[in-house]
Design a protein around this motif. Structure first.
Motif, mmCIF file in Angstrom:
data_model
loop_
_atom_site.group_PDB
_atom_site.id
_atom_site.type_symbol
_atom_site.label_atom_id
_atom_site.label_comp_id
_atom_site.label_asym_id
_atom_site.label_seq_id
_atom_site.Cartn_x
_atom_site.Cartn_y
_atom_site.Cartn_z
ATOM 1 N N MET B 1 10.531 10.787 43.756
ATOM 2 C CA MET B 1 11.732 10.000 43.374
ATOM 3 C C MET B 1 11.403 9.096 42.182
ATOM 4 S SD MET B 1 13.142 8.999 47.161
ATOM 5 C CE MET B 1 11.520 8.742 47.875
ATOM 6 N N ASP B 2 12.289 9.062 41.269
ATOM 7 C CA ASP B 2 12.100 8.137 40.144
ATOM 8 C C ASP B 2 12.322 6.705 40.610
ATOM 9 O OD1 ASP B 2 11.548 10.115 38.348
ATOM 10 O OD2 ASP B 2 13.679 10.412 37.824
ATOM 11 N N PRO B 3 11.586 5.791 40.045
ATOM 12 C CA PRO B 3 11.806 4.390 40.436
ATOM 13 C C PRO B 3 13.205 3.927 40.056
ATOM 14 C CG PRO B 3 10.227 4.544 38.609
ATOM 15 C CD PRO B 3 10.485 5.948 39.067
ATOM 16 N N VAL B 4 13.807 3.181 40.969
ATOM 17 C CA VAL B 4 15.140 2.615 40.731
ATOM 18 C C VAL B 4 15.014 1.306 39.954
ATOM 19 C CG1 VAL B 4 17.130 1.611 41.909
ATOM 20 C CG2 VAL B 4 16.140 3.753 42.729
ATOM 21 N N ILE B 5 13.941 0.625 40.231
ATOM 22 C CA ILE B 5 13.682 -0.657 39.556
ATOM 23 C C ILE B 5 12.235 -0.670 39.084
ATOM 24 C CG2 ILE B 5 15.416 -2.165 40.627
ATOM 25 C CD1 ILE B 5 13.376 -2.780 42.820
ATOM 26 N N THR B 6 11.939 -1.509 38.155
ATOM 27 C CA THR B 6 10.578 -1.573 37.609
ATOM 28 C C THR B 6 9.771 -2.625 38.357
ATOM 29 O OG1 THR B 6 11.102 -3.316 36.033
ATOM 30 C CG2 THR B 6 11.480 -1.023 35.308
ATOM 31 N N ASP B 7 8.436 -2.497 38.217
ATOM 32 C CA ASP B 7 7.565 -3.517 38.806
ATOM 33 C C ASP B 7 7.867 -4.890 38.206
ATOM 34 O OD1 ASP B 7 6.315 -1.727 40.492
ATOM 35 O OD2 ASP B 7 4.650 -1.327 39.109
ATOM 36 N N ALA B 8 8.215 -4.921 36.960
ATOM 37 C CA ALA B 8 8.518 -6.205 36.314
ATOM 38 C C ALA B 8 9.761 -6.834 36.934
ATOM 39 C CB ALA B 8 8.708 -6.016 34.815
ATOM 40 N N GLN B 9 10.772 -6.003 37.197
ATOM 41 C CA GLN B 9 11.969 -6.537 37.866
ATOM 42 C C GLN B 9 11.615 -7.074 39.243
ATOM 43 O OE1 GLN B 9 14.269 -2.788 37.245
ATOM 44 N NE2 GLN B 9 16.012 -4.166 36.923
ATOM 45 N N ILE B 10 10.777 -6.328 39.930
ATOM 46 C CA ILE B 10 10.368 -6.779 41.269
ATOM 47 C C ILE B 10 9.606 -8.103 41.155
ATOM 48 C CG2 ILE B 10 8.858 -6.255 43.229
ATOM 49 C CD1 ILE B 10 9.567 -3.274 42.790
ATOM 50 N N GLY B 11 8.711 -8.157 40.191
ATOM 51 C CA GLY B 11 7.933 -9.379 40.009
ATOM 52 C C GLY B 11 8.823 -10.575 39.760
ATOM 53 N N ALA B 12 9.824 -10.382 38.955
ATOM 54 C CA ALA B 12 10.750 -11.481 38.646
ATOM 55 C C ALA B 12 11.536 -11.885 39.888
ATOM 56 C CB ALA B 12 11.693 -11.071 37.519
ATOM 57 N N ALA B 13 11.943 -10.879 40.670
ATOM 58 C CA ALA B 13 12.707 -11.184 41.891
ATOM 59 C C ALA B 13 11.834 -11.928 42.895
ATOM 60 C CB ALA B 13 13.254 -9.887 42.504
#
Lengths: 423, 423
Positions: B1-13
């Motif tokens: 599965m392709d990522p829906v969100i990036t690690d950077a987005q997760i980090g920010a969240a």
């Protein structure tokens, strides 16, 4: 002075008190007078003194006065609610020697309640024995001194010098109850403490030191105990081993009268508590020890030797070297004593015993301490003599009721011999 | 599965949740959730799960069901009022792998409260560290798993397979809280337990045995200790020495992966209590021990070796031969395990970690036990990974807040990697 009454009359009067004495003993044993809970026992003693026709009165413990006396033992608890109970049998004539009869109402805890045949504070009689914690040490002794006075009063006699009755607290931990009697109670020509020392008269005793070693550990997860932790429970074993070394030294070449004992000086690790979780390296451990010393030994000098032994154990461990165990003193810090065998009270009581019982009562030393030291220290010669108890401080403690009767008989006869009686 | 969100987005969240996370952590640490007092912590977790927008529910401990399971550990206390608190993040799509995130709310006692800089249940932040008992082991882990879910939900995504959140009791003594989850909770494709195992992933653990040795003595007056007494406290030292011998045997030639440790098997005498009076020869002493075993070792076999070591110590003493120490089992009786390094959850979590953090996370063994064993035993592969704590089970326990953030980031990214996400 010629005897006013015969030993046979005294024996009959004591026999007549047997039921009353057993009743008082049962009520005393049923009172669980461990440290801090002495009061129910003192109420029984108050009534017992009233039953003699005497007027009991209180001698309250005065913490400040006790601490100011060099013979006191340190204590960390509140004694402000504590009292000794005393009663005076006033002189009815003159020319006699005065006498203190002293006993302690406090008892040690049951050791292991589950191991007792019957609950330790539920007195049970089986044949000639009365069972219960304190039955021997020394509630029967308190009863004996009361029974002796009651028997004599039944015979309508009075002493030629006062007989002072004392029921004290804290014999088992400090002796500060008896010390208060010495500080503010009556002075007398002699004192008999009715401890369970049967068939002999105790004229020498050891000194005793209580000390408590607080050990530190380096707590860590048990999973990494060997890498990160230092276990305070293990450290306690090392300290005890070092103290066993000191104990062995102290038992080499005992001076008289302790050369009669194979092992007069006993070290006892009596209590231990340590750690707070099975999977945590124990951060703390405290062991409470009792150690004896010979008459003439200075308690302060023994404290220094104890501290040196503890320090020696600590020096073997880098962590303990940095975090040395703390030695605290709380409870007995007291010297021993040894009376001359020519001491009049010992000679006289021995004479009474031999006449009444028919066999001599040797003058012996004990490897324990008793409150006698306070009287001796203040110039009142004091000996111990009392009913035959077994399993003192142990399981199923018991006292011999025939021995209680015999002791009472001897004490009553001794009052006549020592104090003199008037009709 | 392709990522829906990036690690950077997760980090920010995750960063946006930092304040909420610290607040939950402080409230958790302030709840002194030692054994039997877990409930205030579970109430904090209930609210935390609600704060994720999930509906918490209880999984109560069923003593009968627990005892019937061969993987349970024995316990002597009442668990009828105890609950695990769970919350399900339901799948918002399909095709993913389900995941249990599990942590324990119970903590060990303070070890020695007086040695703490601040009271152990008064959380204090200093710089990057949050101090308090349980901060590391493992309340920060509970917060990390909540923070990961909350960060993802802030991004309006949902997992393609369920994520089950579990806050359990009794990890520190039996693991029976987690066992209840295995018995009546959800099954999943994998489980991550957010124990304080930072910068690596734990794939092997020892088994652990708790056992308690009840020693008898022959109580007597300390004055006659050597003649009449047998001291149960001394006997405890002998038993510990014999068990140290067993420990040494167990550390000879450790099997892999424990050959990487200098001393993988630790014996810990964690608690001791004995005697009831300083001048009475101790009649009783109880020591509680923790001992580990290798994966594959049978706890029952180790019990036999423990009993043999205790019996060996007792055989050296006539009294203990007649009154043998009793070995009781209460608490951990559990086996270890060792996962293959190819285990998908370990490989996947390792991959997520390396991608997010930039360094590899080695797959390691621990010399402790964790609740992971119950999941592994039931066929759910389980690993440990969590924030960096220090002084676990020690003094001034603390957890690194940057590590908490990083762990949360890795966990959130791992949920995407393992479960898949849908927008």
């Amino acid at each position: 002075m010629d005897p006013v009454i015969t030993d046979a009359q005294i024996g009959a009067a004591v026999a007549a008190e047997a039921e009353w004495m057993e009743d008082v003993l049962v009520r005393l044993v049923a009172a669980p007078t461990v440290l801090g809970q002495e009061e129910p026992g003192q109420r029984v003693m108050e009534q017992a003194f009233r039953d003699l026709g005497l007027a009991p009165y209180d001698l309250r413990l005065d913490a400040e006065a006790i601490r100011a006396d060099p013979g006191s033992s340190p204590f960390s608890w509140d004694v402000s609610a504590k009292r000794n109970v005393l009663a005076d049998w006033a002189a009815g004539g003159s020319g006699g020697r005065s006498l203190i009869l002293n006993g302690h109402v406090d008892v040690v805890p049951p050791a292991a309640e589950a191991l007792w045949t019957d609950p330790p504070f539920s007195p049970v009689r089986r044949g000639d024995w009365l069972y219960g914690r304190g039955a021997g040490d020394m509630k029967a002794g308190l009863v004996a001194m009361c029974g002796a006075v009651r028997a004599l009063r039944r015979l309508d006699v009075a002493p030629r010098a006062p007989v002072w009755l004392q029921s004290v607290v804290e014999e088992e931990c400090t002796g500060n109850g008896a010390l208060q009697c010495v500080l503010s109670g009556p002075r007398a020509d002699a004192c008999v403490i009715t401890e369970p020392h049967p068939d002999h008269i105790t004229v020498a005793q050891v000194g005793v030191l209580w000390f408590h070693v607080d050990l530190r550990g380096a707590p860590a997860h048990a999973a990494r105990a060997s890498a990160l932790g230092v276990n305070a429970i293990d450290a306690a074993s090392s300290v005890t081993a070092a103290l066993r070394g000191l104990e062995a030294e102290l038992n080499v070449d005992p001076p008289p009268p302790y050369d009669a004992f194979e092992h007069p000086i006993n070290l006892n690790p009596g209590r231990i508590t340590g750690g707070d979780w099975t999977s945590t390296v124990a951060a703390e451990c405290t062991v409470s020890y009792r150690l004896a010393m010979y008459p003439g030994d200075d308690p302060a000098a023994l404290q220094r030797r104890v501290e040196a032994a503890v320090a020696e154990a600590a020096a073997a461990d880098p962590f303990l070297s940095e975090n040395p165990p703390v030695v605290r003193y709380d409870g007995f810090t007291c010297e021993g004593f040894s009376l001359q065998h020519t001491e009049p009270v010992a000679v006289a009581l021995g004479g009474t015993y031999e006449r009444v019982v028919g066999t001599p009562a040797p003058l012996l030393a004990t490897t324990a301490t008793t409150d006698a030291r306070h009287f001796v220290r203040s110039g009142i010669p004091a000996v111990c003599f009392g009913p035959h108890g077994e399993n003192i401080h142990g399981i199923d403690e018991r006292v011999s009721l025939p021995s209680l009767t015999q002791t009472t008989h001897v004490l009553a006869a001794f009052i006549q011999d020592w104090c003199g009686l008037t009709a």
